[in-house]
Design a protein around this motif. Structure first.
Motif, PDB file in Angstrom:
ATOM      1  N   THR A 172      31.243  42.436  54.263  1.00 15.22           N
ATOM      2  CA  THR A 172      32.597  42.485  54.833  1.00 15.22           C
ATOM      3  C   THR A 172      33.436  41.318  54.321  1.00 15.22           C
ATOM      4  O   THR A 172      34.606  41.500  53.942  1.00 15.22           O
ATOM      5  CB  THR A 172      32.512  42.446  56.375  1.00 15.22           C
ATOM      6  OG1 THR A 172      31.620  43.469  56.793  1.00 15.22           O
ATOM      7  CG2 THR A 172      33.864  42.660  57.011  1.00 15.22           C
TER       8      THR A 172
ATOM      9  N   ARG B 115      34.413  41.890  50.722  1.00 16.34           N
ATOM     10  CA  ARG B 115      35.446  42.943  50.643  1.00 16.34           C
ATOM     11  C   ARG B 115      36.809  42.386  51.039  1.00 16.34           C
ATOM     12  O   ARG B 115      37.821  42.674  50.398  1.00 16.34           O
ATOM     13  CB  ARG B 115      35.071  44.105  51.545  1.00 16.34           C
ATOM     14  CG  ARG B 115      34.107  45.056  50.868  1.00 16.34           C
ATOM     15  CD  ARG B 115      33.844  46.253  51.751  1.00 16.34           C
ATOM     16  NE  ARG B 115      32.930  47.177  51.119  1.00 16.34           N
ATOM     17  CZ  ARG B 115      32.141  48.000  51.780  1.00 16.34           C
ATOM     18  NH1 ARG B 115      32.130  47.995  53.097  1.00 16.34           N
ATOM     19  NH2 ARG B 115      31.339  48.829  51.148  1.00 16.34           N
ATOM     20  N   ASN B 116      36.847  41.602  52.124  1.00 13.90           N
ATOM     21  CA  ASN B 116      38.115  41.032  52.607  1.00 13.90           C
ATOM     22  C   ASN B 116      38.739  40.112  51.565  1.00 13.90           C
ATOM     23  O   ASN B 116      39.949  40.170  51.324  1.00 13.90           O
ATOM     24  CB  ASN B 116      37.877  40.269  53.916  1.00 13.90           C
ATOM     25  CG  ASN B 116      37.626  41.224  55.066  1.00 13.90           C
ATOM     26  OD1 ASN B 116      37.942  42.424  54.973  1.00 13.90           O
ATOM     27  ND2 ASN B 116      37.049  40.736  56.140  1.00 13.90           N
TER      28      ASN B 116
ATOM     29  N   VAL C  16      43.623  41.269  45.566  1.00 14.16           N
ATOM     30  CA  VAL C  16      44.366  42.428  45.057  1.00 14.16           C
ATOM     31  C   VAL C  16      45.790  42.414  45.614  1.00 14.16           C
ATOM     32  O   VAL C  16      46.763  42.667  44.897  1.00 14.16           O
ATOM     33  CB  VAL C  16      43.646  43.751  45.422  1.00 14.16           C
ATOM     34  CG1 VAL C  16      44.520  44.951  45.134  1.00 14.16           C
ATOM     35  CG2 VAL C  16      42.341  43.861  44.652  1.00 14.16           C
ATOM     36  N   PHE C  17      45.919  42.082  46.872  1.00 17.94           N
ATOM     37  CA  PHE C  17      47.224  42.039  47.519  1.00 17.94           C
ATOM     38  C   PHE C  17      48.132  41.001  46.843  1.00 17.94           C
ATOM     39  O   PHE C  17      49.281  41.271  46.507  1.00 17.94           O
ATOM     40  CB  PHE C  17      47.048  41.702  49.001  1.00 17.94           C
ATOM     41  CG  PHE C  17      48.346  41.582  49.749  1.00 17.94           C
ATOM     42  CD1 PHE C  17      49.083  42.717  50.067  1.00 17.94           C
ATOM     43  CD2 PHE C  17      48.851  40.342  50.093  1.00 17.94           C
ATOM     44  CE1 PHE C  17      50.281  42.608  50.744  1.00 17.94           C
ATOM     45  CE2 PHE C  17      50.050  40.231  50.763  1.00 17.94           C
ATOM     46  CZ  PHE C  17      50.772  41.364  51.094  1.00 17.94           C
TER      47      PHE C  17
ATOM     48  N   LYS D 275      38.259  40.250  48.393  1.00 18.67           N
ATOM     49  CA  LYS D 275      38.683  41.086  47.277  1.00 18.67           C
ATOM     50  C   LYS D 275      40.046  41.705  47.585  1.00 18.67           C
ATOM     51  O   LYS D 275      40.965  41.691  46.756  1.00 18.67           O
ATOM     52  CB  LYS D 275      37.639  42.186  47.052  1.00 18.67           C
ATOM     53  CG  LYS D 275      37.556  42.660  45.621  1.00 18.67           C
ATOM     54  CD  LYS D 275      36.399  43.607  45.486  1.00 18.67           C
ATOM     55  CE  LYS D 275      36.378  44.269  44.137  1.00 18.67           C
ATOM     56  NZ  LYS D 275      35.293  45.243  44.043  1.00 18.67           N
ATOM     57  N   ARG D 276      40.164  42.223  48.819  1.00 23.10           N
ATOM     58  CA  ARG D 276      41.422  42.842  49.248  1.00 23.10           C
ATOM     59  C   ARG D 276      42.569  41.833  49.179  1.00 23.10           C
ATOM     60  O   ARG D 276      43.663  42.129  48.726  1.00 23.10           O
ATOM     61  CB  ARG D 276      41.271  43.355  50.676  1.00 23.10           C
ATOM     62  CG  ARG D 276      40.777  44.777  50.721  1.00 23.10           C
ATOM     63  CD  ARG D 276      41.058  45.426  52.069  1.00 23.10           C
ATOM     64  NE  ARG D 276      40.036  46.440  52.322  1.00 23.10           N
ATOM     65  CZ  ARG D 276      39.040  46.310  53.180  1.00 23.10           C
ATOM     66  NH1 ARG D 276      38.921  45.220  53.903  1.00 23.10           N
ATOM     67  NH2 ARG D 276      38.172  47.257  53.332  1.00 23.10           N
ATOM     68  N   GLU D 277      42.284  40.627  49.620  1.00 26.94           N
ATOM     69  CA  GLU D 277      43.280  39.558  49.626  1.00 26.94           C
ATOM     70  C   GLU D 277      43.760  39.268  48.208  1.00 26.94           C
ATOM     71  O   GLU D 277      44.962  39.153  47.957  1.00 26.94           O
ATOM     72  CB  GLU D 277      42.632  38.293  50.213  1.00 26.94           C
ATOM     73  CG  GLU D 277      43.597  37.434  51.014  1.00 26.94           C
ATOM     74  CD  GLU D 277      42.809  36.352  51.732  1.00 26.94           C
ATOM     75  OE1 GLU D 277      42.893  35.208  51.276  1.00 26.94           O
ATOM     76  OE2 GLU D 277      42.085  36.691  52.692  1.00 26.94           O
TER      77      GLU D 277
END
Length: 213
Positions: free
Chosen positions: A189, A192-193, A199-200, A195-197
């Motif tokens: 988790t 993933r978080n 990408v954003f 990674k999302r950050e």
DNA sequence: ATCGCCGTTGGACAGGATAG
DNA sequence: CTATCCTGTCCAACGGCGAT
């Protein structure tokens, strides 16, 4: 307490292929989806004591004592091979010896003529004759047999105790594995978080760049 | 003698680990 | 990703031995 496994049908280690059928000689633990099919530490210890008390290879007596419910003589013989560190058990037949002492000795044997399988020394060449086996039994008796007053006083756990001990050990392992799983899931988790950050932020910069362009 | 049970043992076969 | 080796488990054939 809720049972750990409500229904068990398939082995975890062999989900496909011709081995994926229930056979009469299969260890129950192979089918209960534990991570390490076979023998628990407690069961190994009980078998070791039973072998010291009743003698190597006296499976009928060990089964009759009911100290290892559910285990067949084939399974116990295979576990004995692991403890002894050698596949051939005939040279210890009937002896009251500690299999781990033999195993310790066998683990140190090295040489070009020593063939091993699963860390067990296996026979190479022809089968030893009956006389040769008798000679080896006599030699091993002199070397490793424990005194009668010692083996006759070995107390094996009662069947009901065995069940409780085994069950408690399995609950303990389940708790440990659940903790480990939760830990790994938390790590996933987190990755993933992050990674999302990233990408954003990247999208944001691209948007600003394109907009200004 | 032969029948059946039990124990032994070489090999088969599965998944896992690792190197390239 | 693939090939190869390792590990774990059990099969199945065989031999010994007691019962009949």
């Amino acid at each position: 307490m809720t049972p750990i496994i409500e229904e068990t049908k398939k082995p975890q280690s062999m989900p496909t292929g011709p081995r994926n059928v229930l056979r009469s000689n299969d260890s129950a633990s192979l089918w209960n989806c534990t991570l390490s099919p076979g023998w628990s530490r407690e069961e190994c210890d009980i078998l070791r004591k039973a072998l010291m008390k009743y003698g190597i290879g006296n499976w009928a007596q060990i089964i009759a004592s009911n100290c290892l419910p559910g285990k067949t003589n084939a399974q116990m013989n295979l576990q004995l091979q692991r403890m002894l560190g050698q596949q051939s058990t005939a040279e210890f037949a009937g002896l009251h010896v500690d299999p781990l002492v033999i195993g310790e000795k066998n683990s140190k044997i090295q040489g070009p003529n020593i063939k091993r399988k699963n860390n067990c020394i296996v026979n190479t060449g022809s089968r030893p004759s009956r006389e040769e086996i008798k000679r080896r039994i006599q030699k091993n008796k002199e070397l490793y047999e424990i005194p009668e007053e010692e083996w006759s006083n070995i107390v094996l756990p009662k069947p009901e105790d065995v069940g409780i001990t085994t069950l408690n050990a399995k609950y303990e392992e389940l708790r440990r594995l659940q903790d480990e799983l939760a830990n790994v899931q938390a790590q996933i988790t987190e990755i993933r978080n992050k990674k999302r950050e990233k990408v954003f932020v990247l999208k944001k910069y691209i948007y600003i760049y394109v907009y200004n362009f």
